[in-house]
Write an enzyme that holds these catalytic residues in place. Structure first.
Site, PDB file in Angstrom:
ATOM      1  N   HIS A   1      37.742  36.558  43.732  1.00 32.96           N
ATOM      2  CA  HIS A   1      36.729  37.541  43.402  1.00 32.96           C
ATOM      3  C   HIS A   1      35.697  36.862  42.524  1.00 32.96           C
ATOM      4  CE1 HIS A   1      39.852  40.078  44.891  1.00 32.96           C
ATOM      5  NE2 HIS A   1      40.547  40.263  43.663  1.00 32.96           N
TER       6      HIS A   1
ATOM      7  N   ASP B   1      38.724  40.245  50.575  1.00 32.34           N
ATOM      8  CA  ASP B   1      38.645  40.057  49.352  1.00 32.34           C
ATOM      9  C   ASP B   1      37.799  41.457  49.039  1.00 32.34           C
ATOM     10  OD1 ASP B   1      37.115  39.654  46.870  1.00 32.34           O
ATOM     11  OD2 ASP B   1      37.283  37.521  46.988  1.00 32.34           O
ATOM     12  N   HIS B   2      38.588  42.345  48.460  1.00 26.85           N
ATOM     13  CA  HIS B   2      38.093  43.588  48.284  1.00 26.85           C
ATOM     14  C   HIS B   2      36.781  43.571  47.512  1.00 26.85           C
ATOM     15  CE1 HIS B   2      40.315  43.836  44.605  1.00 26.85           C
ATOM     16  NE2 HIS B   2      39.598  44.833  44.200  1.00 26.85           N
TER      17      HIS B   2
HETATM   18  C1  BG6 Z   1      43.238  42.388  42.510  1.00 27.38           C
HETATM   19  C2  BG6 Z   1      44.246  41.648  41.690  1.00 27.38           C
HETATM   20  O1  BG6 Z   1      42.940  41.433  43.395  1.00 27.38           O
HETATM   21  O2  BG6 Z   1      41.852  42.716  41.873  1.00 27.38           O
HETATM   22  C3  BG6 Z   1      44.600  42.524  40.393  1.00 27.38           C
HETATM   23  O3  BG6 Z   1      45.514  41.139  42.139  1.00 27.38           O
HETATM   24  C4  BG6 Z   1      43.603  43.153  39.963  1.00 27.38           C
HETATM   25  O4  BG6 Z   1      45.512  42.095  39.653  1.00 27.38           O
HETATM   26  C5  BG6 Z   1      42.511  43.877  40.938  1.00 27.38           C
HETATM   27  O5  BG6 Z   1      43.990  44.371  38.843  1.00 27.38           O
HETATM   28  C6  BG6 Z   1      41.289  44.146  40.215  1.00 27.38           C
HETATM   29  O6  BG6 Z   1      40.453  45.042  41.252  1.00 27.38           O
HETATM   30  P1  BG6 Z   1      39.408  46.085  40.782  1.00 27.38           P
HETATM   31  O7  BG6 Z   1      38.801  46.532  41.998  1.00 27.38           O
HETATM   32  O8  BG6 Z   1      40.266  47.313  40.076  1.00 27.38           O
HETATM   33  O9  BG6 Z   1      38.449  45.421  39.985  1.00 27.38           O
END
Ligand code: BG6
Length: 491
Positions: A243, A180-181
């Site tokens: 997230h 989960d980045h």
């Molecule tokens: C991803 C989603 O997990 O997170 C995307 O699949 C979204 O739709 C993205 O744009 C948002 O990530 P960040 O790091 O740009 O907030």
């Protein structure tokens, strides 16, 4: 990041020609190597269907690194560690060929048998790949074997269970790293530190002193070229199930007895277990969905979601969600956690606002309306930092107060080279630290919470589009808070 352990590793990426590999993985691996965080004894195998040569693959890798960082040192040398194999997941001989390449590169680069398999492709293949890796002996190695799995991890609780069972048939829970980045973002990791390293907050961090907590994760981008994935998913699966609920867990958890993976995870799991499940009749009271229509963003006219591609003309997929989450435990009973996320909104921003309860009597403001509660704002992105809103005396002779902001911006500190979320998480996986990856129980509990919302929404025809591109979402999202006497803070 630790300077001490410099893992040696062979990384195999399934989905090597995809967007994620290009935008995130190659630049992250480059930084890990350039900063000497990992050993120069490393190699990467790229697997995808396209019929590429090593040269074409390496050119792509170089291009993606340059796109991320501009001109870079020793790029040819870096790219020479990348090897490509055209790969069809349904072709059984592919795994034998892959095994040969793995063994050859392990000898060539002396990676000590450490194997990281990264699944960055369509989720329907996750289970099959995990099993084939086992069946074809790719897990038999003197080093470690770990599997990183991208989301989506399932489509609902049932499918997530099925997928988990398939993967667990081949890999142990300790070998599975569900990424989960958001958990790799500096400021998300900072939630814990801000809470548990400061005496002044922890005493106030409960329902006696906090009125509500707001989490906003808005994007200006639309669906881009991901409509096939996105239309099947929608904002609640794409952002909330993972997230956003992870951020809720970090904000609400009890202090762990230590920072080990098990202790941190078990505190997060307890929060997710305490989420108040919604009865089907309560879904509308607690959750609002939206889909963007046309509008103006950065002075440019943009089309609505249904016009983004021919397949979306009749789509009922939500591109916006706002919700009110309640946690039934001793610390949080009665404190709403308001969350919202959406595409094509006015700004790109992820921010947490903790609104403290107000003082019982207004001495320094002319009217109740001017009263400003204390807020702690955690800015996750794009400006990383924290801000505390206090009230202080207005200059002049009258005894009047006004809100002031004490703020700290991470980027303003000299020489801070914030690692990208993926860079941090790749490294964590290589050193065997799964703390910032999601345990199966977290995934399951998150789906359990989301499922009733999906069930209600799937049965009803929404009135879409219901918010303009470039706005802050549908009106009902504001009403969700105003019915409790609250409002979204746009600080
Ligand atoms: C991803 C989603 O997990 O997170 C995307 O699949 C979204 O739709 C993205 O744009 C948002 O990530 P960040 O790091 O740009 O907030």
């Amino acid at each position: 990041m630790s300077e001490q352990i410099k893992p040696k590793v062979l990384i195999t990426i399934f989905g090597a020609t995809g967007d994620l590999a290009k935008r995130k993985l190659y630049p992250s691996i480059y930084r890990l190597v350039r900063n000497n965080t990992i050993s120069r004894d490393f190699a990467v195998i790229g697997l995808a269907r396209r019929d590429w040569s090593n040269e074409v693959f390496r050119d792509n890798v170089k291009e993606s690194v340059e796109q991320a960082f501009g001109e870079c040192e020793r790029l040819d040398d870096f790219a020479s560690h990348f090897h490509y194999q055209s790969f069809d997941v349904t072709d059984d001989t592919a795994y034998d060929r892959m095994k040969e390449l793995v063994e050859q590169l392990e000898t060539q680069y002396d990676t000590e048998g450490n194997r990281l398999f990264y699944l960055a492709m369509a989720p329907e293949f996750f289970g099959g790949i995990a099993n084939s890796l086992q069946e074809y002996g790719l897990k038999e190695t003197p080093g470690w074997t770990r599997l990183i799995i991208e989301k989506p991890f399932g489509h609902d609780l049932e499918s997530a269970k099925e997928l988990n069972n398939q993967i667990r048939a081949a890999f142990d829970e300790e070998q599975i790293y569900r990424i989960d980045h958001y958990l790799g973002k500096q400021m998300v990791q900072n939630i814990e530190v801000i809470r548990f390293a400061n005496g002044i907050f922890e005493h106030l961090w409960n329902n006696r002193f906090i009125s509500n907590i707001q989490i906003t994760s808005s994007e200006t981008l639309g669906v881009e070229d991901r409509s096939r994935y996105y239309d099947d998913s929608g904002a609640i699966r794409d952002m909330v199930q993972n997230h956003i609920l992870q951020m809720v867990a970090l904000l609400a958890m009890e202090p762990p007895i230590s920072l080990t993976t098990d202790e941190v995870r078990s505190e997060k799991i307890k929060v997710l277990r305490a989420l108040r499940e919604l009865d089907l009749e309560q879904v509308h009271e607690h959750f609002v969905r939206g889909q963007y229509g046309a509008g103006v963003l950065d002075d440019e006219e943009v089309v609505g979601y249904r016009k983004e591609s021919e397949d979306l003309v009749f789509s009922n997929t939500e591109t916006f969600v706002a919700g009110k989450i309640l946690i039934d435990n001793y610390r949080w009973a009665g404190v709403p956690f308001y969350i919202r996320t959406g595409k094509r909104m006015a700004q790109k921003q992820t921010r947490i606002v903790i609104e403290f309860k107000d003082i019982p009597m207004n001495l320094y403001f002319k009217s109740e309306r001017e009263h400003h509660p204390n807020l702690l704002v955690i800015n996750i992105q794009p400006d990383e930092g924290i801000a505390l809103y206090l009230n202080a005396k207005k200059s002049g002779s009258e005894a009047l107060a006004e809100p002031i902001e004490l703020s700290y911006k991470q980027g303003a500190m000299p020489a801070i080279n914030t690692p990208e979320a993926y860079e941090k998480l790749l490294y964590d996986c290589m050193i065997g630290d799964a703390t910032n990856f999601t345990h199966w129980d977290e995934v399951a509990l998150s789906w359990k919470y989301i499922d009733p919302i999906l069930e209600v929404w799937e049965k009803e025809q929404p009135n879409f589009p219901n918010y303009e591109s470039g706005s802050t979402g549908p009106k009902k999202s504001d009403e969700l808070l105003s019915q409790d006497g609250n409002h979204w803070w746009e600080v």
